[in-house]
Design an enzyme around this catalytic site. Sequence first.
Site, PDB file in Angstrom:
ATOM      1  CB  VAL A 202       9.007  34.121  84.942  1.00  0.00           C
ATOM      2  CG1 VAL A 202       9.138  32.880  85.809  1.00  0.00           C
ATOM      3  CG2 VAL A 202       7.830  34.264  84.245  1.00  0.00           C
TER       4      VAL A 202
ATOM      5  NE  ARG B 278      17.204  40.452  86.839  1.00  0.00           N
ATOM      6  CZ  ARG B 278      17.877  41.342  86.411  1.00  0.00           C
ATOM      7  NH1 ARG B 278      17.541  42.797  86.607  1.00  0.00           N
ATOM      8  NH2 ARG B 278      19.167  41.049  85.920  1.00  0.00           N
TER       9      ARG B 278
ATOM     10  CG  ASP C  47      -2.663  26.193  69.278  1.00  0.00           C
ATOM     11  OD1 ASP C  47      -1.540  26.062  69.040  1.00  0.00           O
ATOM     12  OD2 ASP C  47      -3.656  26.056  68.315  1.00  0.00           O
TER      13      ASP C  47
ATOM     14  CB  THR D 251       2.484  32.261  68.809  1.00  0.00           C
ATOM     15  OG1 THR D 251       2.043  32.134  67.493  1.00  0.00           O
ATOM     16  CG2 THR D 251       1.039  32.645  69.550  1.00  0.00           C
TER      17      THR D 251
ATOM     18  CG  ASP E 273       1.166  32.144  64.241  1.00  0.00           C
ATOM     19  OD1 ASP E 273       1.931  32.632  63.377  1.00  0.00           O
ATOM     20  OD2 ASP E 273       1.244  30.527  64.264  1.00  0.00           O
TER      21      ASP E 273
ATOM     22  CG  MET F  45       5.906  32.833  59.042  1.00  0.00           C
ATOM     23  SD  MET F  45       6.870  32.592  60.284  1.00  0.00           S
ATOM     24  CE  MET F  45       7.922  31.356  59.506  1.00  0.00           C
ATOM     25  N   GLY F  46       1.865  33.126  60.134  1.00  0.00           N
ATOM     26  CA  GLY F  46       0.511  33.419  60.627  1.00  0.00           C
ATOM     27  C   GLY F  46      -0.391  32.189  60.812  1.00  0.00           C
TER      28      GLY F  46
ATOM     29  CD  GLU G 204      -0.373  49.204  46.836  1.00  0.00           C
ATOM     30  OE1 GLU G 204       0.516  47.996  46.896  1.00  0.00           O
ATOM     31  OE2 GLU G 204      -0.196  50.132  46.890  1.00  0.00           O
TER      32      GLU G 204
END
Length: 331
Positions: free
Chosen positions: A23, A25, A103, A126, A128, A170-171, A188
Amino acid sequence: MKKIGVLTSGGDSQGMNAAIYAVVRYGIQHGFEVYGIRNGYKGLMTDDVVKLTAKSVEGIAHRGGTMLGTARCLEMKTVEGQQKAVATLTKHGIEGLVVIGGDGSFAGAKVLSTQYNIKTMAIPGTIDNDLAYTDYTLGFDTAVSIVANAVKDLRDTMSCNDRTCVVEVMGNRCGDIAVYAGLVSGAEAVLPPEVKYDPDTLVARLKANAKKGKLDNIILVSEGLRSRGEIVKNKEADFVMEDILARMPKINIRSMVLGHLQRSGDATAQDRMLGIKMGAHAVKCLANGLTNRAIGIHNDAIFDEDIVEALAKTRGLNTEMYELANNLSKY
Ligand code: F6P
């Protein structure tokens, strides 16, 4: 338009710095003066604005975190806060703004453009991967790689001890990190929040493995597995371990939370590339006088679409990936 701003907001993610780099440069090359707003929307409340130069962003593209700092800003949800934000932008003569975040950050960008006439671009940052309109968000690829590496390393100690380990990843409410990392690391079992959790099915898999002599298992659990409302972080791995112990009291088992390691360290080449492409695309949109656009990637092509439409999209779990992860990990 002469002056544009850039901010990062919400949870940081790898690739945000690459987007800032592009953004700044590319913005300067398009004749804009580029300003960095520190600590997300909070910097608009406190007038924490700095002019950025090509030098300011030297060597940052690979780095995790965000050079601008980030914060979750509840004030931005109020009319008073939004007016403060606009007053700061107006004071500096900033007419275009690139928002990099999840979001919640997109919602702020939408309000600024639709209600206050600021030209906004939103870049999905993010780990996520929970923004339905885009195939990938910045940081997701890096987080998946970190989890996959952790599973690989954990194998060393788990396998020589014939031990099972439940690992929380995470997520938020999205199971993509668990599913993608589980698939590429051969975990597994993967337990994403989008699939109804059934401890008996999980234990049946562990018992079937044990019958074949396989006693080391790695189970990836999403932090939002059983969330009803607020997510109780750092507890899911223990909950799942307790469920297993209740059904297999003699199992040799441990649990762990990977936590913020997933948001730390250098961005993968893929996340750097994505950040750079999205940052450059945002600048092009501003140079073309567009506003209220969400930048995304679909089938390897960068695109932009209306933020309101982007936010309205929903998607469930990638069932193809989930089934593949589930099938390939059968012993
Ligand atoms: O949204 C990104 C994310 O890392 C989520 O996966 C996680 O639930 C949350 O942020 C953690 O937030 P914090 O850094 O505020 O603990």
